[in-house]
Design a protein around this motif. Structure first.
Motif, PDB file in Angstrom:
ATOM      1  N   ILE A   1      85.648  16.152  54.929  1.00  0.00           N
ATOM      2  CA  ILE A   1      84.579  16.831  53.994  1.00  0.00           C
ATOM      3  C   ILE A   1      83.601  17.684  54.891  1.00  0.00           C
ATOM      4  O   ILE A   1      82.940  18.537  54.609  1.00  0.00           O
ATOM      5  N   THR A   2      83.596  17.380  56.256  1.00  0.00           N
ATOM      6  CA  THR A   2      82.622  17.899  57.202  1.00  0.00           C
ATOM      7  C   THR A   2      83.349  18.975  57.783  1.00  0.00           C
ATOM      8  O   THR A   2      82.802  20.094  58.359  1.00  0.00           O
TER       9      THR A   2
ATOM     10  N   VAL B   1      83.527  22.650  56.282  1.00  0.00           N
ATOM     11  CA  VAL B   1      82.342  23.748  56.239  1.00  0.00           C
ATOM     12  C   VAL B   1      82.379  24.546  57.800  1.00  0.00           C
ATOM     13  O   VAL B   1      81.771  25.650  57.761  1.00  0.00           O
TER      14      VAL B   1
ATOM     15  N   LEU C   1      82.935  28.203  57.019  1.00  0.00           N
ATOM     16  CA  LEU C   1      81.804  28.789  56.905  1.00  0.00           C
ATOM     17  C   LEU C   1      81.389  29.632  58.394  1.00  0.00           C
ATOM     18  O   LEU C   1      80.465  29.026  58.823  1.00  0.00           O
TER      19      LEU C   1
ATOM     20  N   LEU D   1      81.675  29.726  50.337  1.00  0.00           N
ATOM     21  CA  LEU D   1      80.765  28.379  49.981  1.00  0.00           C
ATOM     22  C   LEU D   1      81.189  28.009  48.694  1.00  0.00           C
ATOM     23  O   LEU D   1      81.234  26.640  48.567  1.00  0.00           O
TER      24      LEU D   1
ATOM     25  N   TYR E   1      83.938  25.773  49.083  1.00  0.00           N
ATOM     26  CA  TYR E   1      83.417  24.686  49.619  1.00  0.00           C
ATOM     27  C   TYR E   1      82.803  23.663  48.972  1.00  0.00           C
ATOM     28  O   TYR E   1      83.166  22.270  48.974  1.00  0.00           O
ATOM     29  N   VAL E   2      82.015  24.104  47.971  1.00  0.00           N
ATOM     30  CA  VAL E   2      81.223  23.218  47.037  1.00  0.00           C
ATOM     31  C   VAL E   2      82.349  22.423  46.108  1.00  0.00           C
ATOM     32  O   VAL E   2      82.263  21.180  46.094  1.00  0.00           O
TER      33      VAL E   2
ATOM     34  N   PHE F   1      84.391  20.030  48.125  1.00  0.00           N
ATOM     35  CA  PHE F   1      83.479  18.826  48.544  1.00  0.00           C
ATOM     36  C   PHE F   1      83.365  17.864  47.440  1.00  0.00           C
ATOM     37  O   PHE F   1      83.310  16.771  47.581  1.00  0.00           O
ATOM     38  N   ILE F   2      83.060  18.606  46.136  1.00  0.00           N
ATOM     39  CA  ILE F   2      83.065  17.765  44.996  1.00  0.00           C
ATOM     40  C   ILE F   2      84.530  16.917  44.565  1.00  0.00           C
ATOM     41  O   ILE F   2      84.410  15.633  44.533  1.00  0.00           O
TER      42      ILE F   2
ATOM     43  N   GLY G   1      84.528  14.203  47.014  1.00  0.00           N
ATOM     44  CA  GLY G   1      83.595  13.172  46.937  1.00  0.00           C
ATOM     45  C   GLY G   1      84.254  12.230  45.506  1.00  0.00           C
ATOM     46  O   GLY G   1      83.925  11.062  45.488  1.00  0.00           O
TER      47      GLY G   1
END
Lengths: 194, 194, 194, 194
Positions: A18-19, A22, A25, A43, A46-47, A50-51, A54
């Motif tokens: 998850i990290t 980034v 970017l 971005l 990435y969102v 990320f979801i 998650g």
């Protein structure tokens, strides 16, 4: 074998995935807001990823709260899931940097599909170990979300060559499905405590 | 000293190694499937190394489930193992990017060899601490896999200069050996519980 | 407040630092053994830093086994230590890539010095919290190693401009000091158990 | 559901964020002290972000020591916080590399603002779960710092276009506020134990 160390290792891998995403970017050289504009699709993808990570962490968390112990087979089923999830930074970067071009969007869906299948295999491995009447088997239940999502990804892969927007719409929709609170395992855990 | 924190630290390092390797899969600029073709050997060597780190995590997990406590010597034997494993991303990237050229393939095997030896040293350090009649010593047993694998790597290193394919075949074969379920420690743990 | 989460967070940061350093070992384009030769000083400085992070992890581990609980001050003293350790990948890369040039070697020593001071501050913060007669205070004892090492680094910084080799020899020597088994805290812990 | 695994995952993500930021400190090619000069603003913004992540970890740590259990909503509120924190390496790098140019400084403040809001949402989600009279609700209290900081960031964003120095002064000031020991939750925890 207890589930604690498998959970700790998976938490570590998921936290890094998850990290690390980034890092795609890349810091721009220009210093105005316009410099961020080409980064917007990066971005956004990435969102989305990320979801997704998650969601996987959430589900993984619930699953191993219900499971009692792990076998060698479960360890490998779990590593298999982590393998496909570890490809997310790559596919996220490829899709994001190319503004939803067809092939990267399809490949993104393919990795989503493989991760979804790996999750189903992991569930099966746990049920196989603990039995069909076990607490965890009943907590998982029919898992229609887990079975519907791969179908959505499977549909999205060829659709990406028709319209990448529709394909990525399906990825967003599938993620959205998981957002609708599904307190299946939570409720089962609460019941058990009572 | 309890084993928990050594396990947590090792989990962290292994989780990072397994995830950092994927950074060698550089996002291509082209957007067609052909752009993935040169990445294939990188992906394949990633898969092999992912499985190897998975095997080490598995074995490490079993080993410290059987061990009771750690000494300063065990801490350093463990760090020594982690050192060689931390070189996997480098050797994996070198071998993968050069389509199995001889030297990178031999160096890959050399790091595998050193990691295997480091694992044997770690086992010895634990047995030295807990005694030859300890539960962990009996759970480890003769560990023929642990002793056969370094021999395979040792054979593969010179063979890489004859045929890198045979050498990497040996790496795959050695990984495969560990896949065959070897429930030695698991069974010992189950027996103890009874 | 218990020490567990501080330990988990520190383990995470140390695990990442120790693994991220290896990224400075850039995969070479050439495929012969000669391609590894320019990487040798990078590898050697990686080994040295790996050992240092290992030493810090070891000592940290022992320290928090003896400590009972943490305060806000201890949390910040710990973060301060992690800050200086987080600069290791940078100084290691700079020193390694420039074959022990004077300034990078001196800066490497400066960060070693600051980390050593941060460790002493952390020890003080713990003793301040638990009292001079506490178990942890007696386990730490006079800590002559902790006090000698910063003096060695302090000497090495100006010496790096005379001879980087002597300076880095001092870094190796200081690391070696910590290798000599110093079972101070271990022995104290064992005694307490009895 | 217990809070342990949420804490472990958050620790992992925070540990990686805090360490990944240092990768923006690129190893210079020159070997004199002058080579470090252009890195100074990068280093300073790294220090500021390191302290901010440290503050978030501290507060998070305290918050979940007081909380008893987590719900699906809390898991997502926590992931939302981690999302904004994961953008710190990007905004830190952009601000640092451009010597406090206006837009990067404003964007840095925007991400600070969103993280602060996400933290307030997380607190609300926990209070909503455990009730206004719960221990954690009383331990959080009015949280004036948590409510003042976003106002400071909100003021700093437009100010960055007037004077980036004043804006970053506000960021430093807001960080400083959190440094003043605020033993609210600590005291509440101590009281409970009595």
């Amino acid at each position: 074998m207890k589930t604690t160390r498998l959970e700790a290792f998976s938490d570590g891998v998921l936290a890094i995935i998850i990290t690390i995403m980034v890092l795609e970017l890349k810091v721009p050289h220009a210093v105005d807001l316009a410099a961020l504009k080409p980064l917007l699709p990066v971005l956004l993808s990435y969102v989305l990823s990320f979801i997704y990570i998650g969601i996987y962490w959430n589900n993984h968390h619930h699953l191993f709260q219900a499971a009692k112990e792990v076998s060698g087979g479960i360890l490998w089923a779990n590593l298999h899931l982590l393998f496909w999830l570890s490809l997310f930074p790559f596919t996220t970067g490829w899709m994001g940097e190319n503004h939803l071009a067809s092939t990267p969007t399809a490949v993104y869906g393919f990795v989503l599909l493989m991760a979804a299948i790996a999750y189903l295999i992991l569930e099966r491995a746990i049920v196989a170990k603990e039995g069909r009447d076990s607490f965890v088997a009943r907590a998982i239940g029919p898992d229609w979300k887990g079975k519907l999502s791969p179908l959505l990804y499977l549909a999205a892969i060829p659709l990406a060559f028709v319209s990448p927007l529709i394909a990525s719409g399906l990825y967003v929709f599938a993620a959205f499905l998981w957002f609708i609170p599904d307190r299946r395992i939570e409720r089962a855990l609460e019941k058990r405590e009572e």
